[in-house]
Scaffold this motif. Structure first.
Motif, PDB file in Angstrom:
ATOM      1  N   MET A   1     -29.555 -63.170 108.422  1.00  0.00           N
ATOM      2  CA  MET A   1     -29.450 -64.411 107.617  1.00  0.00           C
ATOM      3  C   MET A   1     -29.972 -65.606 108.427  1.00  0.00           C
ATOM      4  SD  MET A   1     -27.872 -64.791 104.501  1.00  0.00           S
ATOM      5  CE  MET A   1     -26.671 -66.121 104.505  1.00  0.00           C
ATOM      6  N   ASP A   2     -30.920 -66.333 107.847  1.00  0.00           N
ATOM      7  CA  ASP A   2     -31.425 -67.537 108.508  1.00  0.00           C
ATOM      8  C   ASP A   2     -30.305 -68.573 108.610  1.00  0.00           C
ATOM      9  OD1 ASP A   2     -33.835 -66.310 108.540  1.00  0.00           O
ATOM     10  OD2 ASP A   2     -34.681 -67.426 106.841  1.00  0.00           O
ATOM     11  N   ASN A   3     -30.322 -69.329 109.689  1.00  0.00           N
ATOM     12  CA  ASN A   3     -29.375 -70.426 109.863  1.00  0.00           C
ATOM     13  C   ASN A   3     -27.914 -70.004 109.929  1.00  0.00           C
ATOM     14  OD1 ASN A   3     -31.249 -72.530 110.067  1.00  0.00           O
ATOM     15  ND2 ASN A   3     -31.490 -72.585 107.837  1.00  0.00           N
ATOM     16  N   CYS A   4     -27.662 -68.743 110.253  1.00  0.00           N
ATOM     17  CA  CYS A   4     -26.279 -68.310 110.485  1.00  0.00           C
ATOM     18  C   CYS A   4     -26.074 -68.209 111.998  1.00  0.00           C
ATOM     19  CB  CYS A   4     -26.007 -66.969 109.797  1.00  0.00           C
ATOM     20  SG  CYS A   4     -24.418 -66.262 110.267  1.00  0.00           S
ATOM     21  N   ILE A   5     -25.146 -69.025 112.519  1.00  0.00           N
ATOM     22  CA  ILE A   5     -24.904 -69.056 113.971  1.00  0.00           C
ATOM     23  C   ILE A   5     -24.560 -67.666 114.497  1.00  0.00           C
ATOM     24  CG2 ILE A   5     -23.448 -69.993 115.818  1.00  0.00           C
ATOM     25  CD1 ILE A   5     -22.658 -72.256 114.037  1.00  0.00           C
ATOM     26  N   PHE A   6     -23.729 -66.941 113.755  1.00  0.00           N
ATOM     27  CA  PHE A   6     -23.268 -65.652 114.272  1.00  0.00           C
ATOM     28  C   PHE A   6     -24.367 -64.584 114.194  1.00  0.00           C
ATOM     29  CE2 PHE A   6     -18.383 -66.487 113.831  1.00  0.00           C
ATOM     30  CZ  PHE A   6     -18.478 -67.436 114.838  1.00  0.00           C
ATOM     31  N   CYS A   7     -25.267 -64.663 113.201  1.00  0.00           N
ATOM     32  CA  CYS A   7     -26.429 -63.771 113.201  1.00  0.00           C
ATOM     33  C   CYS A   7     -27.308 -64.055 114.421  1.00  0.00           C
ATOM     34  CB  CYS A   7     -27.226 -63.904 111.905  1.00  0.00           C
ATOM     35  SG  CYS A   7     -26.465 -63.060 110.496  1.00  0.00           S
ATOM     36  N   LYS A   8     -27.372 -65.333 114.812  1.00  0.00           N
ATOM     37  CA  LYS A   8     -28.165 -65.696 116.002  1.00  0.00           C
ATOM     38  C   LYS A   8     -27.496 -65.189 117.279  1.00  0.00           C
ATOM     39  CE  LYS A   8     -30.654 -69.465 113.902  1.00  0.00           C
ATOM     40  NZ  LYS A   8     -30.648 -70.876 113.539  1.00  0.00           N
ATOM     41  N   ILE A   9     -26.178 -65.151 117.290  1.00  0.00           N
ATOM     42  CA  ILE A   9     -25.465 -64.533 118.426  1.00  0.00           C
ATOM     43  C   ILE A   9     -25.774 -63.035 118.467  1.00  0.00           C
ATOM     44  CG2 ILE A   9     -23.137 -63.851 119.193  1.00  0.00           C
ATOM     45  CD1 ILE A   9     -22.258 -66.738 118.705  1.00  0.00           C
ATOM     46  N   ILE A  10     -25.804 -62.399 117.307  1.00  0.00           N
ATOM     47  CA  ILE A  10     -26.123 -60.957 117.243  1.00  0.00           C
ATOM     48  C   ILE A  10     -27.548 -60.698 117.769  1.00  0.00           C
ATOM     49  CG2 ILE A  10     -26.494 -58.968 115.692  1.00  0.00           C
ATOM     50  CD1 ILE A  10     -23.562 -59.759 115.819  1.00  0.00           C
ATOM     51  N   ASP A  11     -28.504 -61.529 117.343  1.00  0.00           N
ATOM     52  CA  ASP A  11     -29.894 -61.253 117.770  1.00  0.00           C
ATOM     53  C   ASP A  11     -30.203 -61.820 119.167  1.00  0.00           C
ATOM     54  OD1 ASP A  11     -30.786 -63.938 117.597  1.00  0.00           O
ATOM     55  OD2 ASP A  11     -31.575 -63.691 115.574  1.00  0.00           O
ATOM     56  N   GLY A  12     -29.214 -62.499 119.777  1.00  0.00           N
ATOM     57  CA  GLY A  12     -29.356 -62.958 121.158  1.00  0.00           C
ATOM     58  C   GLY A  12     -30.022 -64.315 121.300  1.00  0.00           C
ATOM     59  N   SER A  13     -30.387 -64.950 120.186  1.00  0.00           N
ATOM     60  CA  SER A  13     -31.051 -66.255 120.304  1.00  0.00           C
ATOM     61  C   SER A  13     -30.042 -67.367 120.614  1.00  0.00           C
ATOM     62  CB  SER A  13     -31.888 -66.573 119.065  1.00  0.00           C
ATOM     63  OG  SER A  13     -31.111 -66.539 117.902  1.00  0.00           O
ATOM     64  N   ILE A  14     -28.746 -67.118 120.385  1.00  0.00           N
ATOM     65  CA  ILE A  14     -27.684 -68.013 120.866  1.00  0.00           C
ATOM     66  C   ILE A  14     -26.816 -67.178 121.803  1.00  0.00           C
ATOM     67  CG2 ILE A  14     -25.567 -69.254 120.204  1.00  0.00           C
ATOM     68  CD1 ILE A  14     -26.902 -70.169 117.694  1.00  0.00           C
ATOM     69  N   PRO A  15     -26.537 -67.698 123.026  1.00  0.00           N
ATOM     70  CA  PRO A  15     -25.749 -66.907 123.987  1.00  0.00           C
ATOM     71  C   PRO A  15     -24.280 -66.809 123.589  1.00  0.00           C
ATOM     72  CG  PRO A  15     -26.221 -69.086 124.880  1.00  0.00           C
ATOM     73  CD  PRO A  15     -26.943 -69.010 123.565  1.00  0.00           C
ATOM     74  N   SER A  16     -23.647 -65.773 124.063  1.00  0.00           N
ATOM     75  CA  SER A  16     -22.204 -65.622 123.827  1.00  0.00           C
ATOM     76  C   SER A  16     -21.585 -64.910 125.024  1.00  0.00           C
ATOM     77  CB  SER A  16     -21.957 -64.799 122.559  1.00  0.00           C
ATOM     78  OG  SER A  16     -22.423 -63.476 122.732  1.00  0.00           O
ATOM     79  N   LYS A  17     -20.300 -65.140 125.208  1.00  0.00           N
ATOM     80  CA  LYS A  17     -19.557 -64.429 126.256  1.00  0.00           C
ATOM     81  C   LYS A  17     -18.979 -63.165 125.624  1.00  0.00           C
ATOM     82  CE  LYS A  17     -18.694 -68.087 129.560  1.00  0.00           C
ATOM     83  NZ  LYS A  17     -20.003 -68.618 129.325  1.00  0.00           N
ATOM     84  N   THR A  18     -19.823 -62.123 125.611  1.00  0.00           N
ATOM     85  CA  THR A  18     -19.483 -60.880 124.915  1.00  0.00           C
ATOM     86  C   THR A  18     -18.633 -59.979 125.803  1.00  0.00           C
ATOM     87  OG1 THR A  18     -21.457 -60.998 123.546  1.00  0.00           O
ATOM     88  CG2 THR A  18     -20.478 -58.815 123.843  1.00  0.00           C
TER      89      THR A  18
END
Ligand code: AMP
Ligand code: ZN
Length: 120
Positions: A1-18
């Motif tokens: 989904m475009d513009n979904c923060i959590f989809c961006k976390i899934i695809d790695g374009s937004i970092p997360s402390k996984t």
């Protein structure tokens, strides 16, 4: 989904402390924790909310929630853990997520980097 923060976390374009991931879910620390160890479990596939998500994925999320709850208990020793899932106006991020929110009967250091080292 475009513009979904959590989809961006899934695809790695937004970092997360996984702290855990498998083929169905990703589990990471909340960026604005209500308490030390505040954790989010999200499906890798975009589901909007509790109405949208299928039971098979939900069942897997709950299985992972049991494991992560135990990990938080063993490593951070909270006095309780709340499971929370918001919908409608209560839901800020429109990608299904389950919160695990510990509570403590002592003062806890909220430093996310330190908590990440303990939980990862
Ligand atoms: P909700 O109100 O249930 O939609 O909660 C959304 C949660 O996502 C909040 O607790 C936010 O702090 C958290 N959150 C938003 N953006 C991020 C991010 N980039 N990484 C981790 N957590 C986030
Ligand atoms: Zn999404």
């Amino acid at each position: 989904m475009d513009n979904c923060i959590f989809c961006k976390i899934i695809d790695g374009s937004i970092p997360s402390k996984t702290i855990y991931e498998d083929e169905v879910v990703k589990v990471f620390l909340d960026i604005n924790p209500l308490a030390a160890g505040h954790t989010l479990i999200i499906p890798k596939k975009h589901f909007k909310d509790f109405d949208d998500i299928d039971l098979e994925t939900l069942n897997h999320i709950m299985k992972v929630a049991k494991d992560i709850k135990l990990r938080i208990e063993e490593r951070l020793n909270p006095s309780g853990i709340r499971l929370l899932q918001n919908n409608g106006v209560l839901q800020d991020v429109k990608h299904f997520h389950l919160h695990l929110i510990p509570t403590y009967n002592k003062d806890m250091d909220l430093n996310v980097d330190k908590v990440f080292e303990i939980l990862k």
